[in-house]
Design a protein around this motif. Structure first.
Motif, short mmCIF file in Angstrom:
data_model
loop_
_atom_site.label_atom_id
_atom_site.label_comp_id
_atom_site.label_asym_id
_atom_site.label_seq_id
_atom_site.Cartn_x
_atom_site.Cartn_y
_atom_site.Cartn_z
N LEU A 52 -13.70 -24.23 56.23
CA LEU A 52 -14.19 -24.87 57.45
C LEU A 52 -13.13 -24.93 58.54
O LEU A 52 -13.39 -24.57 59.69
CB LEU A 52 -14.70 -26.28 57.14
N THR A 53 -11.93 -25.39 58.20
CA THR A 53 -10.91 -25.51 59.24
C THR A 53 -10.37 -24.15 59.68
O THR A 53 -9.85 -24.03 60.79
CB THR A 53 -9.74 -26.40 58.76
N ASP A 54 -10.50 -23.13 58.84
CA ASP A 54 -10.10 -21.79 59.24
C ASP A 54 -11.17 -21.10 60.09
O ASP A 54 -10.92 -20.06 60.69
CB ASP A 54 -9.80 -20.92 58.02
N LEU A 67 -17.81 -22.53 62.35
CA LEU A 67 -18.51 -22.92 61.13
C LEU A 67 -18.36 -24.42 60.89
O LEU A 67 -19.31 -25.11 60.50
CB LEU A 67 -17.96 -22.13 59.94
N TYR A 68 -17.17 -24.95 61.16
CA TYR A 68 -16.93 -26.39 61.02
C TYR A 68 -17.89 -27.17 61.92
O TYR A 68 -18.50 -28.15 61.49
CB TYR A 68 -15.47 -26.70 61.40
N ASP A 102 -21.92 -32.88 66.12
CA ASP A 102 -21.80 -34.19 66.77
C ASP A 102 -22.32 -34.05 68.19
O ASP A 102 -21.58 -34.18 69.16
CB ASP A 102 -20.35 -34.67 66.75
N PRO A 103 -23.64 -33.77 68.33
CA PRO A 103 -24.17 -33.46 69.66
C PRO A 103 -24.06 -34.63 70.63
O PRO A 103 -23.97 -34.41 71.85
CB PRO A 103 -25.64 -33.11 69.38
N ASP A 104 -24.04 -35.85 70.13
CA ASP A 104 -23.94 -37.02 71.00
C ASP A 104 -22.49 -37.44 71.24
O ASP A 104 -22.25 -38.45 71.90
CB ASP A 104 -24.71 -38.20 70.39
N CYS A 122 -6.55 -32.94 66.63
CA CYS A 122 -7.73 -32.84 67.49
C CYS A 122 -8.79 -31.90 66.95
O CYS A 122 -9.93 -31.91 67.43
CB CYS A 122 -7.32 -32.41 68.89
N GLY A 123 -8.45 -31.05 65.97
CA GLY A 123 -9.44 -30.14 65.41
C GLY A 123 -10.02 -29.21 66.45
O GLY A 123 -9.30 -28.58 67.22
#
Length: 266
Positions: A10-12, A16-17, A23-25, A50-51
């Motif tokens: 996911l983080t790579d 995809l993450y 988190d549309p809102d 911060c991703g």
């Protein structure tokens, strides 16, 4: 045969993450902005860990001058391309120097702080925050609550199975959690299976189990006054936080929400 990977699917793969954890809102960013406003934070914000940059970009749109920092070049590249506005830099939350008193607030969401597995790493993070913050600056964090696992096993008893589809590929994951008591870590083993013919991937990660009083001690040792420390409501609680919700008064739930002010330099 399962492939053991040091990388993380996911983080790579930031796109995809975001597909897996939509988190549309912008609930996490809105919650963080609410904390900053509630405690009169200045405009300069560092989002450490911060991703993909979603929360940093929301804080930027709220009128703040935002720097997003992460250790993952893949995440930073995605953030620069898809969540523009903030400045994005590579930094390790175990120890970073982005300028003395350069920020009015440090935000650290989604359990990023719990990647400080050792006391030295946690001290390094808090010392870096002290260096980065102006006097009176805020630390706003949201994470798992180690106290929740005292006497509870619901997160540990049964593997969690998830499935979703992204770009025509079906992904299925099975996740097992267990407590490493000696290291005070919640360890995770996750096996990913995709229907595109790639072999299964087994991935390992862990979070520090921090307890509310322990966290108060570390913060106090670094010159922070705790303003809020509670289990909800928050962006990842059930029910989730809503605009206008007051901070809670208990610390018994699965999530822990922190606001602390730098009042002195140790």
């Amino acid at each position: 045969m399962t492939v053991h990977a040091d990388s993380n699917l996911l983080t790579d793969n930031p796109a995809l993450y975001e597909a897996r954890f939509p988190d549309p809102d912008r609930l996490a960013g809105r919650w963080a902005e609410d904390r900053l406003r509630r405690h009169d934070a200045g405009p300069r914000v560092l989002d450490i860990g911060c991703g993909t940059g979603r929360d940093a970009a929301h804080l930027h749109r709220a009128g703040r001058t935002v720097t997003g920092a992460d250790l993952s070049e893949a995440m930073l590249g995605h953030a620069r391309a898809h969540h523009r506005g903030p400045s994005y830099l590579r930094a390790d939350l175990h120890g970073f120097d982005l300028g003395r008193a350069a920020f009015d607030a440090v935000v650290c969401l989604d359990s990023s702080l719990l990647y400080c597995h050792t006391n030295d790493q946690l001290d390094g993070f808090l010392a870096s925050c002290c260096h980065a913050l102006t006097p009176g600056g805020l630390l706003v964090a949201e994470m798992r609550n180690g106290a929740y696992l005292l006497g509870r096993t619901d997160l540990l008893d049964t593997p969690k199975v998830d499935a979703f589809t992204w770009q025509g590929v079906n992904y299925r994951s099975a996740t097992n959690l267990y407590v490493d008591h000696g290291a005070q870590l919640l360890r995770r083993i996750r096996v990913w299976i995709a229907d595109d013919g790639t072999p299964p991937v087994e991935q390992h990660s862990a979070w520090r189990l921090l307890f509310p009083q322990e966290l108060r001690h570390f913060l106090g040792a670094h010159g922070f006054e705790v303003l809020e420390l509670h289990d909800g409501p928050g962006p990842r609680t059930q029910p989730p936080w809503r605009e206008g919700d007051a901070p809670g008064v208990t610390a018994d739930g699965d999530r822990l929400h922190l606001v602390a002010r730098l009042t002195s330099t140790p």
